[in-house]
Write an enzyme that holds these catalytic residues in place. Sequence first.
Site, PDB file in Angstrom:
ATOM      1  N   LYS A 198      -0.237 -10.304   7.947  1.00  0.00           N
ATOM      2  CA  LYS A 198      -0.139  -8.846   8.225  1.00  0.00           C
ATOM      3  C   LYS A 198      -1.487  -8.259   8.817  1.00  0.00           C
ATOM      4  CE  LYS A 198       1.140  -4.274   6.876  1.00  0.00           C
ATOM      5  NZ  LYS A 198       1.447  -3.209   5.953  1.00  0.00           N
ATOM      6  N   SER A 218       0.931  -1.269  -0.068  1.00  0.00           N
ATOM      7  CA  SER A 218      -0.098   0.003  -0.148  1.00  0.00           C
ATOM      8  C   SER A 218       0.857   1.152  -0.045  1.00  0.00           C
ATOM      9  CB  SER A 218      -0.796   0.001   1.137  1.00  0.00           C
ATOM     10  OG  SER A 218      -1.801  -1.111   1.157  1.00  0.00           O
TER      11      SER A 218
END
Length: 337
Positions: free
Chosen positions: A179, A52
């Site tokens: 994650k 991201s």
Amino acid sequence: MASSIVRPLQAGIYAPIPTFFAPETEDLDLQTFASHIVRLANAGVRPLLSGSMGEAHHLSHAERVTLIKAARQALDEAGFTTLPIIAGTGAGSTRETVQLSVEAAEAGADYAIVIISGYFAGALAGNRKALKAFWAEVAEKSPIPIIIYNYPGASGGIDLDSDLITELATESPNIAGVKLTCGNVGKLTRITATVSDPSFASQHPRKNANAPFLVLGGFTDFILPSAFVDAHGAITGLANVAPHAVATLFEVSEKSKKDLSLLSEAQRLQGIIARADFTIAKTSIAGTKLLLEKLYGYGGNPRKPLPPIEKDAATAIWEHPHTVELVRLERELSGKL
């Protein structure tokens, strides 16, 4: 291309590396990218590419491959030949995600991290069977181990629960971790209670013995409590800005489990870093790049349509007491006071 060098997936701190762009053309700035990765490696922080923070959504397949190759070359030339590379390979379809994972492996990535697309979140969010099938199929077909990326904010609100993640951990031997950018410490605790149990590795061996199932936070504000439930560190954007500080927090937190005299220092570090993470995260990619520019002389802007940080906001984040305190700590720990 597959390598004979073993690069184990280990507990610790990983940074989702920003992708840097030339100011006028928005072409990849590979020189800045490579030097940034090596700077973090020298501080004990491992790289995650095309996540991201790396603006994966803005990158072509070819650019992702180029970044992996540039990172591997830079790390090898700096002597970090056994430092692994994690590459983001999540895409709109299962088919393309597998394709990106194959391309990442061929380019030199050691592990892939996979988020599900939020474009069809309305159909997927409540469909447990479809969600499980996505990661199971990608893991089965990927030539490298994959890490589940649970980030509701970037996937249309899709938020995997601890039961589903634990099922994937036990049933898919090519899944090497998760994650948790959902920031759910309870979820982290529940998953860790299963995968960090001494019996898990023998009952559910991984396809790759060098890729144990890691439970990683997506922020730095719970590294210390994570350590005490036997989680494995974090993948955090703040490690780009303050790699020595975040790596030191992880190390002191781990040591404090055996030496409680270190706990007060771990708590002090956690407080400084948690406050900074909460404040800086609000400015997203543009804010992180602004701080890199201020601290290290490079950063630039995100690719359009993401806007650069506004001037007033840039001044506010740089002068914010939480940022000032973090910068002071980072300079102290890096020896650059």
